[in-house]
Scaffold this motif. Structure first.
Motif, PDB file in Angstrom:
ATOM      1  N   SER A  67       0.849  -1.194   0.000  1.00  0.00           N
ATOM      2  CA  SER A  67       0.000   0.000   0.000  1.00  0.00           C
ATOM      3  C   SER A  67       0.882   1.239   0.000  1.00  0.00           C
ATOM      4  CB  SER A  67      -0.939   0.010   1.211  1.00  0.00           C
ATOM      5  OG  SER A  67      -0.182   0.092   2.401  1.00  0.00           O
ATOM      6  N   GLY A  68       0.268   2.364  -0.355  1.00  0.00           N
ATOM      7  CA  GLY A  68       1.008   3.618  -0.351  1.00  0.00           C
ATOM      8  C   GLY A  68       0.164   4.736  -0.911  1.00  0.00           C
ATOM      9  N   GLN A  69       0.739   5.948  -0.886  1.00  0.00           N
ATOM     10  CA  GLN A  69       0.086   7.109  -1.474  1.00  0.00           C
ATOM     11  C   GLN A  69       0.818   7.448  -2.761  1.00  0.00           C
ATOM     12  OE1 GLN A  69      -0.879  10.225   1.217  1.00  0.00           O
ATOM     13  NE2 GLN A  69      -1.160  11.745  -0.389  1.00  0.00           N
ATOM     14  N   THR A  70       0.059   7.710  -3.818  1.00  0.00           N
ATOM     15  CA  THR A  70       0.656   7.950  -5.132  1.00  0.00           C
ATOM     16  C   THR A  70       1.502   9.214  -5.130  1.00  0.00           C
ATOM     17  OG1 THR A  70      -1.294   9.139  -5.877  1.00  0.00           O
ATOM     18  CG2 THR A  70      -1.182   6.783  -6.381  1.00  0.00           C
ATOM     19  N   PRO A  71       2.579   9.231  -5.929  1.00  0.00           N
ATOM     20  CA  PRO A  71       3.093   8.121  -6.734  1.00  0.00           C
ATOM     21  C   PRO A  71       4.060   7.254  -5.924  1.00  0.00           C
ATOM     22  CG  PRO A  71       4.357  10.083  -7.204  1.00  0.00           C
ATOM     23  CD  PRO A  71       3.300  10.481  -6.188  1.00  0.00           C
ATOM     24  N   PHE A  72       4.140   5.962  -6.275  1.00  0.00           N
ATOM     25  CA  PHE A  72       5.119   5.076  -5.664  1.00  0.00           C
ATOM     26  C   PHE A  72       5.365   3.882  -6.580  1.00  0.00           C
ATOM     27  CE2 PHE A  72       1.084   3.553  -4.104  1.00  0.00           C
ATOM     28  CZ  PHE A  72       1.213   2.194  -3.870  1.00  0.00           C
ATOM     29  N   VAL A  73       6.421   3.137  -6.264  1.00  0.00           N
ATOM     30  CA  VAL A  73       6.823   1.986  -7.070  1.00  0.00           C
ATOM     31  C   VAL A  73       6.721   0.738  -6.213  1.00  0.00           C
ATOM     32  CG1 VAL A  73       8.728   0.905  -8.340  1.00  0.00           C
ATOM     33  CG2 VAL A  73       8.352   3.367  -8.518  1.00  0.00           C
ATOM     34  N   VAL A  74       6.188  -0.319  -6.811  1.00  0.00           N
ATOM     35  CA  VAL A  74       5.983  -1.592  -6.139  1.00  0.00           C
ATOM     36  C   VAL A  74       6.903  -2.633  -6.780  1.00  0.00           C
ATOM     37  CG1 VAL A  74       4.294  -3.434  -5.776  1.00  0.00           C
ATOM     38  CG2 VAL A  74       3.590  -1.061  -5.596  1.00  0.00           C
ATOM     39  N   THR A  75       7.471  -3.506  -5.948  1.00  0.00           N
ATOM     40  CA  THR A  75       8.250  -4.627  -6.471  1.00  0.00           C
ATOM     41  C   THR A  75       7.399  -5.889  -6.398  1.00  0.00           C
ATOM     42  OG1 THR A  75      10.335  -3.654  -5.735  1.00  0.00           O
ATOM     43  CG2 THR A  75      10.340  -6.013  -6.200  1.00  0.00           C
ATOM     44  N   LEU A  76       7.196  -6.527  -7.547  1.00  0.00           N
ATOM     45  CA  LEU A  76       6.516  -7.818  -7.598  1.00  0.00           C
ATOM     46  C   LEU A  76       7.594  -8.895  -7.631  1.00  0.00           C
ATOM     47  CD1 LEU A  76       3.831  -7.191 -10.377  1.00  0.00           C
ATOM     48  CD2 LEU A  76       3.611  -6.919  -7.905  1.00  0.00           C
TER      49      LEU A  76
END
Length: 135
Positions: A67-76
């Motif tokens: 979760s987070g507040q935009t903008p952010f980067v997620v690692t899959l």
């Protein structure tokens, strides 16, 4: 005569959830066990604050942060452990953005496959016949 009225009172659109890329996939060699990873960019193409939560439906897939507040980067991260040659696993990553009472959802297909992408049926014995030309 033409009268043009210019008004600088622009109303910006509300929050608009964006995700890039719109699908993620990996193809690993037979017997591979190393984790595979990819980055997912989460953004807001509109105005205002957008809080986003992510949820996956597969044990082999993990998301960080979730979760987070935009903008952010997620690692899959995908783990091919337990896959057999020829296996293909699919999951759906749900990206849910909220701004007050407004909710926006984008589903991102995620997949991992093991084995050669060019696998074919066993080769058949082929015979080639050429004409014989005599002079």
């Amino acid at each position: 005569s033409v009268t043009v009225i210019v008004d600088d009172d622009l109303t910006l659109p509300g929050p608009s959830l964006t995700v890039s890329p719109i699908q993620v996939g990996w193809h690993v060699a037979d017997g591979a066990t190393a984790n595979q990873s990819a980055l997912l960019s989460i953004g807001n193409a509109g105005s205002g604050d957008l809080v986003v939560g992510l949820a996956e439906d597969a044990a082999w897939l993990s998301v960080n942060p979730s979760s987070g507040q935009t903008p952010f980067v997620v690692t899959l991260t995908a783990s091919p452990t337990g896959m057999a040659p020829g296996d293909s696993w699919n999951a759906m990553l749900e990206v849910l953005g909220t701004a007050g009472a407004l909710e926006q959802r984008i589903d991102v297909p995620v997949s991992i496959a093991m084995g050669s992408p060019f696998q074919s049926e066993p080769e058949e014995q082929l015979s080639i016949y050429l004409p014989q030309i005599s002079q």
